[in-house]
Scaffold this active site. Structure first.
Site, short mmCIF file in Angstrom:
data_model
loop_
_atom_site.label_atom_id
_atom_site.label_comp_id
_atom_site.label_asym_id
_atom_site.label_seq_id
_atom_site.Cartn_x
_atom_site.Cartn_y
_atom_site.Cartn_z
N TRP A 1 -7.20 -0.57 -3.62
CA TRP A 1 -6.28 -0.17 -4.83
C TRP A 1 -5.04 -0.87 -4.83
O TRP A 1 -4.37 -0.85 -5.69
CB TRP A 1 -5.98 1.33 -4.64
CG TRP A 1 -5.02 1.69 -3.60
CD1 TRP A 1 -5.03 1.39 -2.37
CD2 TRP A 1 -3.84 2.42 -3.87
NE1 TRP A 1 -4.02 1.85 -1.69
CE2 TRP A 1 -3.06 2.68 -2.58
CE3 TRP A 1 -3.33 3.23 -4.80
CZ2 TRP A 1 -2.07 3.34 -2.52
CZ3 TRP A 1 -1.98 3.91 -4.71
CH2 TRP A 1 -1.42 3.94 -3.46
N GLU B 1 -2.98 8.56 3.57
CA GLU B 1 -4.22 8.69 4.44
C GLU B 1 -4.14 9.51 5.87
O GLU B 1 -5.01 9.74 6.59
CB GLU B 1 -4.62 7.26 4.75
CG GLU B 1 -4.97 6.32 3.85
CD GLU B 1 -5.14 5.05 3.88
OE1 GLU B 1 -4.66 4.29 4.78
OE2 GLU B 1 -5.87 4.42 3.07
N GLN C 1 2.81 7.84 3.39
CA GLN C 1 3.45 6.66 2.44
C GLN C 1 3.30 7.43 1.07
O GLN C 1 3.29 8.51 0.95
CB GLN C 1 2.50 5.67 2.48
CG GLN C 1 1.13 5.88 1.88
CD GLN C 1 -0.06 4.74 1.96
OE1 GLN C 1 -0.22 4.19 2.82
NE2 GLN C 1 -0.03 4.16 0.77
#
Length: 770
Positions: free
Chosen positions: A354, A485, A558
């Site tokens: 992505w 993640e 993040q």
């Protein structure tokens, strides 16, 4: 994206200012290069040039991962490495797929750069001409080596070594000739390619070598029945170059590589037939064409100007040439560390994520829309594989893999099955990139040649993923992972649901655009699903939890929810956006990837807090950029992670273009908000902004913000509104943008198609509390 720990850097001895002064005259004489002395050198790898396009040093990084790359979109290498990579050349089955290593028969070293030597080389990367230069001032000669991946002869990496005598004859000197020791250092054989034995031949009186082979393992036999062929040619390299003591000469060496042997051979022949300076000029001409089309200029902050120029150099080095001697091969996309890396797990093996669509793509789209088209084309060419992935996972439409390479199949490493299984938002990101492309280009040919199908099938996937929750009356998307993640297998990821909803809405809009020639269309209820998707919202704290089960104060990796504000530009109350930014800044861990703080910068600038934005902006790059060649690491010092991290570079450019310059793209308009200067800059100029065929230059200084029209497309006449008056944009017009804006540029509606609502989770008159 994952991250890794860095190796320790070793210290080295810094050379003094006396050596700088002794060499500057020589370098000033070198074609296309200029160095001005920067006093008070402080580290072994300082950049000693004050030319914003030139990075120069007396000492190379002790960690060779921070050496710069050269590339032309077909072939690339890190300077002085033993590895060359080629666009679309991968080896390994599925999760073991990686860029296939070709030995670097282009890695030629001057002896004075390999061992302790009385001479002091100067190493320079010229980002404007796309060339790495080594210059050595010797007793009797000046030796200049130019290394570049030719931008016109795209199969070639070229080394040119010029030996220029100083014309200081010594009658007692035993050897009147000038001898320059050099060495070819291609490294070991390849673990990825089975090569035949090299074969010599004589071409125009020169010995050249060729070798052909095949990659060892197909990525996926279903889509790649046979390994990929590869052939390389290179010129023989002697141990010494010899020049008469009163003479001057340029020696040209080259390596070419291609999947087609004839192409590689013909390219080498053509390169060797060229006059040395004409060969270099053709390369420089192609780089000049790129910078003539578009660019970014920063004054007053040399460090920032250099970083920006380095970013564009590294991005463009991994994108295809616009013109080439041989027809271009199919393009296989942008990976997080560019074309010159990708053989290791640390460098993401040259895969596509992505990262392309969300981080690198947006600024490329505005300045070089033809490259944005190429990036979408990679997705179109692998869409049939995405259709199969959707089917085998029980869904409809196109489900693009988290990582893709040669075939478009899922190639995530076996170590990390959760990202391959759950990080499905990549399909929504591709649809969002298509949305922005259509918004800025209205490219109907692209729609006809696959765009209609791409958008519709991504919407089909999300419609099959959304399941009605009879308790809430809303649609849930379960078993996903957002950009963060650290949290997998969640329900109603805020980011995922918004890009899914946008995908569904876009399909409805494109159904109208494509109805004249595309038989299939998005069912009318797709917009209803988008409208009714659950979007986590906490009314007490007035912010968006990251997902349905998220517990406040949990650390995240993040930027995730903050992406709703930008780049998604999801409509919300200003207080909600401010709270999202403030809260997630406090819980984002410091060892995450570089691009997080760039997005915070954009959001804070939009809120009007310039002082806080400046601190966040500095945080977005200061600890990630490695001197002297402005190579980005994924992680903050002392950690490293991926190197030449173009994902972080792309995020940083967005902080400038969409933050400080204030640009915004919507389906029906282009806006400029509160344009201002980056910290310590006295001028920011963005040249060649492309919107509906019109070319715009935005010029910001400490007094005015001006917009100049350099050309227009009569098909899409544009009108600028400053909040009171409309101004028709015509070539040569310059408008001063006074005030905070937004200043809105529009054309007539496209085919009178109704714009999507783009509202998600708002089918009740309240936000959904969780």
């Amino acid at each position: 994206m994952w991250h890794f720990l860095a190796r320790n850097k070793q210290a080295a001895v810094m050379l003094g200012l006396l050596a700088v002064a002794a060499f500057v005259v020589v370098v000033l004489a070198t074609k296309g290069a200029s160095i001005a002395i920067v006093e008070n050198l402080s580290t072994e790898t300082d950049d000693i040039s004050n030319d914003p396009h030139l990075f120069s040093t007396y000492s190379l990084p002790s960690d060779n991962r921070f050496m710069p790359s050269i590339g032309n979109g077909h072939i690339a290498t890190n300077v002085f490495s033993d590895t060359v990579y080629m666009n679309g050349l991968y080896n390994g089955y599925k999760g073991k797929s990686r860029r296939a290593r070709i030995p670097a028969w282009a890695n030629i070293r001057l002896n004075s750069t390999l061992t302790d030597h009385p001479y002091s080389p100067v190493y320079s990367l010229d980002t404007k001409q796309g060339v790495f230069t080594v210059t050595v001032d010797r007793d009797r000669s000046v030796v200049t080596q130019r290394i570049y991946a030719h931008r016109f002869y795209t199969r070639a990496i070229v080394n040119q070594i010029q030996v220029a005598s100083k014309h200081r004859p010594d009658p007692d000197f035993l050897h009147p000739e000038i001898w320059i020791a050099i060495k070819l250092m291609p490294g070991p054989g390849s673990d990825d390619i089975v090569f035949q034995d090299p074969v010599p031949e004589i071409l125009d009186g020169r010995t050249v070598w060729s070798v052909c082979g095949q990659t060892k393992e197909s990525e996926d036999p279903t889509y790649q029945p046979l390994p990929v062929d590869i052939c390389a040619y290179w010129t023989s390299v002697p141990d010494h170059l010899v020049v008469p003591q009163h003479g001057s000469r340029v020696f040209t060496f080259a390596m070419t590589a291609d999947k087609n042997k004839t192409v590689a051979r013909q390219e080498l022949i053509k390169v060797l037939q060229e006059d040395g300076e004409e060969l270099f000029d053709k390369h420089v001409e192609q780089w000049g064409r790129l910078y003539h089309q578009a660019g970014m200029q920063i004054e007053g902050n040399l460090k920032l100007a250099k970083i920006v120029n380095g970013i564009w150099y590294y991005l463009l080095s991994s994108l295809p040439a616009e013109e080439s001697h041989q027809p271009l091969d199919r393009f296989f996309g942008l990976s997080p560390t560019g074309l010159a890396r990708g053989g290791t797990f640390d460098d993401y093996e040259g895969h596509n994520f992505w990262d392309t669509e969300i981080w690198m793509y947006p600024t490329i789209l505005l300045l070089y829309p033809h490259y944005a088209h190429s990036l979408l084309q990679y997705r179109l060419e692998t869409a049939y594989v995405a259709a199969q992935l959707a089917r085998i996972t029980g869904h409809k439409g196109y489900r693009f893999p988290w990582e893709s390479a040669y075939t478009g199949t899922e190639v995530t490493q076996p170590c990390c099955p959760e990202v391959a299984e759950f990080e499905q938002h990549v399909s929504g990101c591709i649809s969002f990139a298509a949305r922005q492309y259509l918004a800025t280009t209205r490219d109907e040919e692209w729609l006809k040649q696959g765009g209609c199908s791409l958008v519709t099938n991504i919407a089909d996937f999300w419609a099959s993923r959304a399941v009605i929750n009879y308790t809430t009356g809303l649609y849930d998307i379960k078993n996903v992972m957002g950009p963060d993640e650290d949290h997998s297998n969640v329900t109603n990821s805020a980011f995922t649901n918004v890009v899914a909803g946008y995908s569904l809405y876009l399909a409805e809009y494109v159904s109208c655009l494509c109805k004249e020639y595309y038989l299939s269309k998005a069912p009318e209820h797709y917009a209803d699903i988008a409208w009714s998707l659950a979007l986590p919202y906490d009314g007490e704290w007035d912010y968006h939890p990251e997902y349905a089960e998220y517990k406040r104060s949990e650390k995240i990796k993040q930027a995730d929810v903050v992406l709703l504000g930008f780049p998604l530009q999801y409509p919300m109350n200003e207080s909600t956006r401010a709270n999202d930014l403030k809260y997630y800044e406090s819980v984002t861990r410091n060892d995450g990837p570089a691009m997080t703080w760039s997005i915070h910068t954009v959001g804070i600038l939009r809120s009007g807090d310039s002082a806080k934005a400046a601190k966040m902006f500095n945080k977005s790059y200061d600890a990630y950029v490695r001197e002297p060649f402005k190579v980005w690491s994924e992680l903050r010092r002392p950690d490293v992670g991926a190197v030449n991290f173009q994902t972080g570079m792309g995020g940083f450019l967005q902080a400038i273009v969409f933050g400080y310059a204030g640009l915004s793209v919507y389906l029906d308009r282009f806006e400029i908000h509160r344009a201002q200067l980056p910290p310590q800059a006295t001028r920011l100029k963005i040249k060649g902004i492309k919107y509906l065929g019109t070319n715009l230059n935005l010029d910001i200084d400490d007094v005015d913000v001006t917009l100049t029209v350099t050309s227009v497309d009569d098909k899409w006449p544009l009108v600028l509104n400053n909040g009171k008056y409309n101004t028709t944009l015509i070539p040569g017009l310059t408008v001063t943008l006074s005030g905070e804006g937004p200043f809105t540029i529009r054309s007539a509606p496209w085919k009178d198609c109704k714009l999507p609502a783009d509202i998600i989770g708002q089918n009740y008159l309240r936000q959904i509390n969780v």
